[in-house]
Design an enzyme around this catalytic site. Sequence first.
Site, PDB file in Angstrom:
ATOM      1  N   TYR A 117      -2.692  -6.605 -14.605  1.00 60.50           N
ATOM      2  CA  TYR A 117      -1.383  -6.958 -15.173  1.00 60.50           C
ATOM      3  C   TYR A 117      -1.113  -8.454 -15.122  1.00 60.50           C
ATOM      4  CZ  TYR A 117      -0.467  -1.956 -15.238  1.00 60.50           C
ATOM      5  OH  TYR A 117      -0.531  -0.613 -15.511  1.00 60.50           O
TER       6      TYR A 117
ATOM      7  N   GLU B 143      -5.997   0.019 -17.063  1.00 56.63           N
ATOM      8  CA  GLU B 143      -4.549  -0.139 -17.244  1.00 56.63           C
ATOM      9  C   GLU B 143      -4.283  -1.591 -17.579  1.00 56.63           C
ATOM     10  OE1 GLU B 143      -1.926   1.100 -14.101  1.00 56.63           O
ATOM     11  OE2 GLU B 143      -2.980   3.005 -13.818  1.00 56.63           O
TER      12      GLU B 143
ATOM     13  N   ASP C   4       4.018   5.487  -8.932  1.00 56.54           N
ATOM     14  CA  ASP C   4       5.037   5.056  -9.883  1.00 56.54           C
ATOM     15  C   ASP C   4       5.303   6.122 -10.953  1.00 56.54           C
ATOM     16  OD1 ASP C   4       6.717   3.263 -11.292  1.00 56.54           O
ATOM     17  OD2 ASP C   4       5.032   2.561 -12.514  1.00 56.54           O
TER      18      ASP C   4
ATOM     19  N   GLU D  91      -5.906   3.539  -7.700  1.00 59.39           N
ATOM     20  CA  GLU D  91      -5.289   2.481  -6.918  1.00 59.39           C
ATOM     21  C   GLU D  91      -5.103   2.830  -5.452  1.00 59.39           C
ATOM     22  OE1 GLU D  91      -1.919   0.584  -8.727  1.00 59.39           O
ATOM     23  OE2 GLU D  91      -3.235  -0.229 -10.273  1.00 59.39           O
TER      24      GLU D  91
HETATM   25  C1  GCB Z   1      -0.364   0.680 -11.832  1.00 62.37           C
HETATM   26  C2  GCB Z   1      -0.365   2.132 -11.501  1.00 62.37           C
HETATM   27  C3  GCB Z   1       0.530   2.923 -12.443  1.00 62.37           C
HETATM   28  C4  GCB Z   1       1.841   2.184 -12.654  1.00 62.37           C
HETATM   29  C5  GCB Z   1       1.527   0.842 -13.309  1.00 62.37           C
HETATM   30  C6  GCB Z   1       2.789  -0.010 -13.546  1.00 62.37           C
HETATM   31  O1  GCB Z   1      -1.241  -0.048 -11.503  1.00 62.37           O
HETATM   32  O2  GCB Z   1      -1.643   2.692 -11.469  1.00 62.37           O
HETATM   33  O3  GCB Z   1       0.752   4.191 -11.887  1.00 62.37           O
HETATM   34  O4  GCB Z   1       2.733   2.912 -13.434  1.00 62.37           O
HETATM   35  O5  GCB Z   1       0.680   0.121 -12.471  1.00 62.37           O
HETATM   36  O6  GCB Z   1       3.362   0.091 -14.608  1.00 62.37           O
HETATM   37  O7  GCB Z   1       3.168  -0.722 -12.628  1.00 62.37           O
END
Ligand code: GCB
Length: 593
Positions: A470, A506, A163, A404
């Site tokens: 997330y 994250e 991403d 990931e």
């Molecule tokens: C993740 C990835 C990261 C993305 C992020 C997102 O888990 O490691 O590279 O930018 O999520 O914002 O979706």
Amino acid sequence: MLYPQQNDVRNVLELSGLWQFKLDPSDVGEAEAWFNGLQDSRLIAVPGSWNEQFEDTRDYLGVAWYALETFVPKSWQSERSFIRVGSANYHARVWVNGQVVGEHAGGHLPFAFDISSALNWDKPNLIAIRVENNLEPTRVPPGDLKGGFLGGFMTNYPNTSYDFFPYAGLHRPVKLFSTPKNAIEDITVITSVEAGGAGTVQVQLRQTGKVQAVARLVGEGETLEQAFQVESGAASTIFRLDKPRLWSPKDPYLYALEIELGEDGKTLDRYSLDVGIRSVEVRGKELLLNGEPIFLKDFGKHEDFPIHGRGLNLPVLVRDHSLFKWLGANSYRTAHYPYSEEAMQMADREGILIIDETPAVGIFFEDGAENIALRLKQCEQHLQELVERDKNHPSVIMWSVANEPLPPDLRLRFAGAEVPPLDPSTTDFFRTLVDLSRKLDPSRPVTLAGIHGSPVEWFELCDVVLVNRYFGWYSQQGRLDEGKRMLEAELDDLFGKLGKPMIVSEFGADTLAGFHSNPPEMFSEEYQRDFIKGYLDVADARDFIIGMHVWNFADFKTGQGIMRVAGLNHKGVFTRDRKPKMAAHLLRERWQD
Ligand code: GCB
């Protein structure tokens, strides 16, 4: 892979500036000998990605040529001369005066070639570099995946398995440098701190030949000196200090180490390094720096800025460190590739704790043993090059061998459904990397950052468990409380299974600066603030959480796709040009204590 250094016996000629540039979409340049000079070229800035410097190059990832003419000082004639490229993304082949001198695959890591026999001494030298950044499933990181990335969850353009935008070009400075013929080839410094506060600095030297060496360690108003003999290519010496001034985020004190090689009273070579005396250790559920538990508070980052792309941007580097201070942050992860050597030097000076990550992002296992083996080989190469480059930085406290990786059955795992037993060869893939990391550098813990649903078997290999989470964003949308409960349950469950210290490496929410809502709604500054606050509260209540890295420090460029408004990931706590969103103020309040 010592960083080039200017002193009385070594020289550096930096070639940053405007170079000739030409796209080669049909890849005819080599057959047509473009390495002898570029016709109809235009000027481009080096370092810098090529994508945003012109209108026709934004999504261009094929072959392009760079060329520059330079004189080299005649005094180098009796020395060894090298060309060193800080980072070319992805593949580079280098010519000097029409002669190919070497090639390198993989962005974000430096490479150097001996060009002594290719140089002219009485006329300019033509340097030509062919760079190519085609996305391919067998490269690391992979691209051009059939059916999009994240197991088909997302599609984007350009088609990456990750991403962020696949910026291309000469991203870091190109330098020529000279060393004496009988030069120091490599230095490894390992420091340790004993329970009572005494410390050691072990210096290992690689050099072919039999010479006298002197190591001087200067700091705290004192100079310690050790003479030793280099024989059969290697030697080492050790300094013991009763009361060293230890390196830490609060007091990032650096000693100056100088190594001098001599013969019959004549200096043959000299090299200086900053040394921070510190120890890093994982014990139980704690991460110890100098024997004391430490909590990592900061971000996952990116090397990203408008127009520069991924090119080295020193003002932005300095600004980011000043913002870390403003926030009270002390650590970041080099998501998702090695950052510049200058960034590591800055972190040493500023006392920032780095989780240093290889470019192994988006690794997958669905295209057969042969391709998987090709990717593993590249991951090993990148890891080896990274450790060689960064091993002497006190700021680097941990290696991350992947971000990931995508397990088979990702969709089922995401949904928390029953999955078939994990193919053990996927675990072997990461075991190979973790073992290699420990072999190359037994002094630092190893980790990898796991996606939602990552197999526990992969985390079992690691010293510290990194989870990217997330809840409340990609799932439990709009329901922060529910997301928080999911997070609590998962962290407790994982700790119960693994018993290792954990970092939420994250967590974050896309946020459009200036968009507000009450009650908080997704994409508003309030939602991001409350999302982050909820996660920090969960961590505060758990002693096995040893760090929280918000995703992301600043908004950054991605490929185009329906998930990424205006081609950006908006999870930054700062905008792309480093203006704070509300969440930045929240973090400042939490972290300044
Ligand atoms: C993740 C990835 C990261 C993305 C992020 C997102 O888990 O490691 O590279 O930018 O999520 O914002 O979706």
